[in-house]
Design a protein around this motif. Structure first.
Motif, PDB file in Angstrom:
ATOM      1  N   GLU A   1       0.846  -1.199   0.000  1.00 44.92           N
ATOM      2  CA  GLU A   1       0.000   0.000   0.000  1.00 44.92           C
ATOM      3  C   GLU A   1       0.880   1.247   0.000  1.00 44.92           C
ATOM      4  N   GLN A   2       0.623   2.134  -0.961  1.00 46.65           N
ATOM      5  CA  GLN A   2       1.319   3.413  -1.028  1.00 46.65           C
ATOM      6  C   GLN A   2       0.266   4.511  -0.987  1.00 46.65           C
ATOM      7  N   THR A   3       0.479   5.493  -0.124  1.00 52.20           N
ATOM      8  CA  THR A   3      -0.483   6.572   0.031  1.00 52.20           C
ATOM      9  C   THR A   3       0.139   7.890  -0.382  1.00 52.20           C
ATOM     10  N   ASP A   4      -0.539   8.599  -1.275  1.00 47.20           N
ATOM     11  CA  ASP A   4      -0.146   9.940  -1.706  1.00 47.20           C
ATOM     12  C   ASP A   4      -1.355  10.834  -1.517  1.00 47.20           C
ATOM     13  N   SER A   5      -1.188  12.006  -1.037  1.00 45.96           N
ATOM     14  CA  SER A   5      -2.225  13.034  -0.853  1.00 45.96           C
ATOM     15  C   SER A   5      -3.616  12.671  -1.396  1.00 45.96           C
TER      16      SER A   5
ATOM     17  N   ASN B   1      -4.702   9.757  -2.449  1.00 49.83           N
ATOM     18  CA  ASN B   1      -4.711   8.601  -3.351  1.00 49.83           C
ATOM     19  C   ASN B   1      -4.077   7.411  -2.648  1.00 49.83           C
ATOM     20  N   VAL B   2      -4.698   6.248  -2.823  1.00 50.07           N
ATOM     21  CA  VAL B   2      -4.145   5.014  -2.277  1.00 50.07           C
ATOM     22  C   VAL B   2      -3.895   4.063  -3.436  1.00 50.07           C
ATOM     23  N   ASN B   3      -2.642   3.629  -3.588  1.00 52.11           N
ATOM     24  CA  ASN B   3      -2.269   2.675  -4.623  1.00 52.11           C
ATOM     25  C   ASN B   3      -1.985   1.339  -3.955  1.00 52.11           C
TER      26      ASN B   3
END
Length: 74
Positions: free
Chosen positions: A23-27, A29-31
């Motif tokens: 799991e990668q989280t950016d402002s 957005n969750v990928n």
């Protein structure tokens, strides 16, 4: 998000110990990147992609509730 995906996929897979979710989280957005055993790939995708489509819809519903965007890669 990761918890929901992990619960669904581990109950589908015949080898739940080989399920890996990154799991990668950016402002906002969750990928999510999902890796399963090659034997379970067909089960997770489903006939005509119906199963993975349903999983993505469930993740989208939860993402709307949390006011974020989600992207799932298999």
């Amino acid at each position: 998000m990761k918890d929901l995906l992990e619960y669904i996929v581990k109950n589908l897979a015949s080898k739940p110990d080989e399920v890996v979710i990154v799991e990668q989280t950016d402002s906002g957005n969750v990928n999510l990147t999902l890796t399963v055993s090659p034997d379970d790939m067909g089960l997770v995708i489903g006939k005509g992609g119906q199963t993975i489509h349903a999983i993505r819809k469930l993740l989208t519903v939860r993402a709307i509730a949390e006011n974020i965007r989600v992207n799932l890669q298999l």
